[in-house]
Design a protein around this motif. Structure first.
Motif, PDB file in Angstrom:
ATOM      1  N   MET A   1      -3.280   1.195  19.264  1.00  7.89           N
ATOM      2  CA  MET A   1      -4.134   1.454  18.116  1.00  7.89           C
ATOM      3  C   MET A   1      -5.579   1.553  18.598  1.00  7.89           C
ATOM      4  SD  MET A   1      -4.147   1.647  14.762  1.00  7.89           S
ATOM      5  CE  MET A   1      -5.663   2.485  14.458  1.00  7.89           C
ATOM      6  N   THR A   2      -6.254   2.587  18.156  1.00  7.96           N
ATOM      7  CA  THR A   2      -7.660   2.759  18.512  1.00  7.96           C
ATOM      8  C   THR A   2      -8.537   1.860  17.645  1.00  7.96           C
ATOM      9  OG1 THR A   2      -7.931   4.558  16.934  1.00  7.96           O
ATOM     10  CG2 THR A   2      -7.278   5.164  19.174  1.00  7.96           C
ATOM     11  N   GLY A   3      -9.806   1.903  17.891  1.00  7.18           N
ATOM     12  CA  GLY A   3     -10.741   1.100  17.125  1.00  7.18           C
ATOM     13  C   GLY A   3     -11.051   1.718  15.772  1.00  7.18           C
ATOM     14  N   PHE A   4     -12.201   1.377  15.239  1.00  6.08           N
ATOM     15  CA  PHE A   4     -12.603   1.852  13.921  1.00  6.08           C
ATOM     16  C   PHE A   4     -12.824   3.359  13.946  1.00  6.08           C
ATOM     17  CE2 PHE A   4     -13.469  -2.632  13.786  1.00  6.08           C
ATOM     18  CZ  PHE A   4     -13.000  -2.965  12.525  1.00  6.08           C
ATOM     19  N   THR A   5     -12.350   4.016  12.915  1.00  4.75           N
ATOM     20  CA  THR A   5     -12.371   5.471  12.860  1.00  4.75           C
ATOM     21  C   THR A   5     -12.453   5.944  11.414  1.00  4.75           C
ATOM     22  OG1 THR A   5     -11.124   7.469  13.451  1.00  4.75           O
ATOM     23  CG2 THR A   5      -9.827   5.532  12.844  1.00  4.75           C
ATOM     24  N   GLN A   6     -12.860   7.192  11.249  1.00  2.00           N
ATOM     25  CA  GLN A   6     -12.792   7.824   9.938  1.00  2.00           C
ATOM     26  C   GLN A   6     -11.528   8.675   9.812  1.00  2.00           C
ATOM     27  OE1 GLN A   6     -16.416   9.275   8.025  1.00  2.00           O
ATOM     28  NE2 GLN A   6     -17.594   8.527   9.790  1.00  2.00           N
ATOM     29  N   GLU A   7     -10.726   8.687  10.833  1.00  2.97           N
ATOM     30  CA  GLU A   7      -9.460   9.435  10.786  1.00  2.97           C
ATOM     31  C   GLU A   7      -8.479   8.759   9.841  1.00  2.97           C
ATOM     32  OE1 GLU A   7      -8.995  12.386  12.360  1.00  2.97           O
ATOM     33  OE2 GLU A   7     -11.107  12.162  12.927  1.00  2.97           O
ATOM     34  N   GLN A   8      -7.566   9.543   9.302  1.00  8.75           N
ATOM     35  CA  GLN A   8      -6.532   8.978   8.435  1.00  8.75           C
ATOM     36  C   GLN A   8      -5.504   8.253   9.300  1.00  8.75           C
ATOM     37  OE1 GLN A   8      -4.912  11.742   5.672  1.00  8.75           O
ATOM     38  NE2 GLN A   8      -3.751  10.184   4.603  1.00  8.75           N
ATOM     39  N   LEU A   9      -5.219   7.013   8.938  1.00  8.28           N
ATOM     40  CA  LEU A   9      -4.289   6.182   9.677  1.00  8.28           C
ATOM     41  C   LEU A   9      -3.052   5.901   8.838  1.00  8.28           C
ATOM     42  CD1 LEU A   9      -6.819   3.539  11.061  1.00  8.28           C
ATOM     43  CD2 LEU A   9      -5.884   5.524  12.266  1.00  8.28           C
ATOM     44  N   GLY A  10      -2.021   5.425   9.495  1.00  9.89           N
ATOM     45  CA  GLY A  10      -0.853   4.909   8.803  1.00  9.89           C
ATOM     46  C   GLY A  10      -0.946   3.391   8.747  1.00  9.89           C
ATOM     47  N   TRP A  11       0.040   2.795   8.120  1.00 13.93           N
ATOM     48  CA  TRP A  11       0.092   1.340   8.028  1.00 13.93           C
ATOM     49  C   TRP A  11       1.557   0.935   8.043  1.00 13.93           C
ATOM     50  CZ3 TRP A  11       1.879  -2.307   4.411  1.00 13.93           C
ATOM     51  CH2 TRP A  11       1.411  -3.615   4.604  1.00 13.93           C
ATOM     52  N   CYS A  88     -10.616  -5.025   9.402  1.00  9.99           N
ATOM     53  CA  CYS A  88      -9.522  -4.267   8.791  1.00  9.99           C
ATOM     54  C   CYS A  88      -9.727  -2.783   9.090  1.00  9.99           C
ATOM     55  CB  CYS A  88      -9.443  -4.526   7.281  1.00  9.99           C
ATOM     56  SG  CYS A  88      -7.919  -3.870   6.563  1.00  9.99           S
ATOM     57  N   VAL A  89      -9.131  -2.337  10.187  1.00 16.06           N
ATOM     58  CA  VAL A  89      -9.289  -0.967  10.666  1.00 16.06           C
ATOM     59  C   VAL A  89      -8.796   0.040   9.626  1.00 16.06           C
ATOM     60  CG1 VAL A  89      -8.508   0.658  12.448  1.00 16.06           C
ATOM     61  CG2 VAL A  89      -9.203  -1.662  13.086  1.00 16.06           C
ATOM     62  N   PHE A  90      -7.674  -0.251   8.972  1.00 20.70           N
ATOM     63  CA  PHE A  90      -7.120   0.683   8.001  1.00 20.70           C
ATOM     64  C   PHE A  90      -8.067   0.866   6.818  1.00 20.70           C
ATOM     65  CE2 PHE A  90      -4.746   2.004   4.310  1.00 20.70           C
ATOM     66  CZ  PHE A  90      -3.973   3.049   4.805  1.00 20.70           C
ATOM     67  N   CYS A  91      -8.467  -0.222   6.178  1.00 20.02           N
ATOM     68  CA  CYS A  91      -9.350  -0.127   5.004  1.00 20.02           C
ATOM     69  C   CYS A  91     -10.699   0.490   5.386  1.00 20.02           C
ATOM     70  CB  CYS A  91      -9.564  -1.493   4.367  1.00 20.02           C
ATOM     71  SG  CYS A  91      -8.085  -2.175   3.579  1.00 20.02           S
ATOM     72  N   ALA A  92     -11.222   0.126   6.537  1.00 20.36           N
ATOM     73  CA  ALA A  92     -12.492   0.706   6.978  1.00 20.36           C
ATOM     74  C   ALA A  92     -12.367   2.223   7.108  1.00 20.36           C
ATOM     75  CB  ALA A  92     -12.940   0.083   8.300  1.00 20.36           C
ATOM     76  N   SER A  93     -11.238   2.710   7.620  1.00 20.60           N
ATOM     77  CA  SER A  93     -11.079   4.160   7.777  1.00 20.60           C
ATOM     78  C   SER A  93     -11.052   4.863   6.423  1.00 20.60           C
ATOM     79  CB  SER A  93      -9.827   4.497   8.593  1.00 20.60           C
ATOM     80  OG  SER A  93      -8.639   4.310   7.851  1.00 20.60           O
ATOM     81  N   VAL A  94     -10.330   4.299   5.472  1.00 20.13           N
ATOM     82  CA  VAL A  94     -10.223   4.909   4.139  1.00 20.13           C
ATOM     83  C   VAL A  94     -11.593   4.967   3.476  1.00 20.13           C
ATOM     84  CG1 VAL A  94      -9.300   4.602   1.807  1.00 20.13           C
ATOM     85  CG2 VAL A  94      -7.815   4.226   3.796  1.00 20.13           C
ATOM     86  N   HIS A  95     -12.280   3.845   3.437  1.00 22.16           N
ATOM     87  CA  HIS A  95     -13.539   3.786   2.701  1.00 22.16           C
ATOM     88  C   HIS A  95     -14.688   4.441   3.455  1.00 22.16           C
ATOM     89  CE1 HIS A  95     -11.710   1.902  -0.652  1.00 22.16           C
ATOM     90  NE2 HIS A  95     -10.985   1.236   0.227  1.00 22.16           N
ATOM     91  N   ALA A  96     -14.609   4.489   4.774  1.00 24.45           N
ATOM     92  CA  ALA A  96     -15.610   5.228   5.547  1.00 24.45           C
ATOM     93  C   ALA A  96     -15.524   6.722   5.223  1.00 24.45           C
ATOM     94  CB  ALA A  96     -15.411   4.991   7.042  1.00 24.45           C
ATOM     95  N   ARG A  97     -14.310   7.244   5.095  1.00 26.52           N
ATOM     96  CA  ARG A  97     -14.163   8.662   4.730  1.00 26.52           C
ATOM     97  C   ARG A  97     -14.793   8.930   3.369  1.00 26.52           C
ATOM     98  NH1 ARG A  97      -9.186   7.787   6.746  1.00 26.52           N
ATOM     99  NH2 ARG A  97      -8.117   7.886   4.731  1.00 26.52           N
TER     100      ARG A  97
END
Length: 189
Positions: A1-11, A88-97
């Motif tokens: 798993m990569t670090g914090f991103t604006q890419e769409q991730l799975g969970w 929380c990498v997943f939530c950060a990606s969603v809300h960063a987008r």
């Protein structure tokens, strides 16, 4: 798993979510948005439809209520900062987008993800980030100085409440998501 991103991730959940074909009308009502049935996170939460329904109504009111208060971009910024602080990498990606989309400042959002919550930001964003992170750390750390800084940066009472609501909700949501599973590089069914 990569670090914090604006890419769409799975969970990937650590507990078994309901299968899409197991969802009843009660579950779909709790999801509110039928598109959420594709998410293993929401299908896991659907095991308790009453709580999921209350959670979703709260989430929707915090982020989609346009009757005054904080603009959507800054509500999303508060959720992003809280999620970044909590790891929380997943939530950060969603809300960063969302923060990038609504603010039209993807570079500022990416800096928050890359460098952390202390990364340089302009006045109003700095105030929202600082208040959100203080609340996420522990409620006692959010003090009058944070409220004064929000006011000094043009936030009225409703906008200050929206900042607190977004940060508090995502402080709780991050901990729930982090205790139930983990992000993955690609969306999973």
């Amino acid at each position: 798993m990569t670090g914090f991103t604006q890419e769409q991730l799975g969970w990937e959940p650590w507990l078994a979510p309901l299968a899409e074909d197991e969802l009843t009308d009660v579950h779909h009502e709790a999801l509110i948005d039928k598109g959420r049935a594709a998410s293993p996170y929401f299908r896991l939460l659907a095991r308790d439809p009453e709580i999921l329904h209350a959670r979703t109504l709260t989430d929707n009111d915090i982020f989609y209520n346009a009757d005054g208060g904080l603009p959507r971009a800054e509500r999303e910024l508060a959720a992003t900062a809280t999620s970044r602080h909590n790891g929380c990498v997943f939530c950060a990606s969603v809300h960063a987008r969302f923060a990038s989309h609504y603010s039209k400042h993807p570079g500022d959002v990416q800096r928050l993800l890359d460098e952390g919550v202390a990364a340089p930001q302009a006045g109003r964003w700095r105030a929202v980030i600082d208040a959100s992170v203080a609340l996420a750390a522990t409620p006692e750390q959010l003090g009058p100085e944070h409220v004064a800084n929000l006011r000094a940066n043009g936030l009225d009472e409703l906008a200050i409440l929206d900042t607190i609501h977004a940060a508090a909700f995502f402080n709780w949501a991050n901990r729930l998501m982090l205790s139930l599973g983990e992000p993955t590089e690609k969306a999973t069914k």
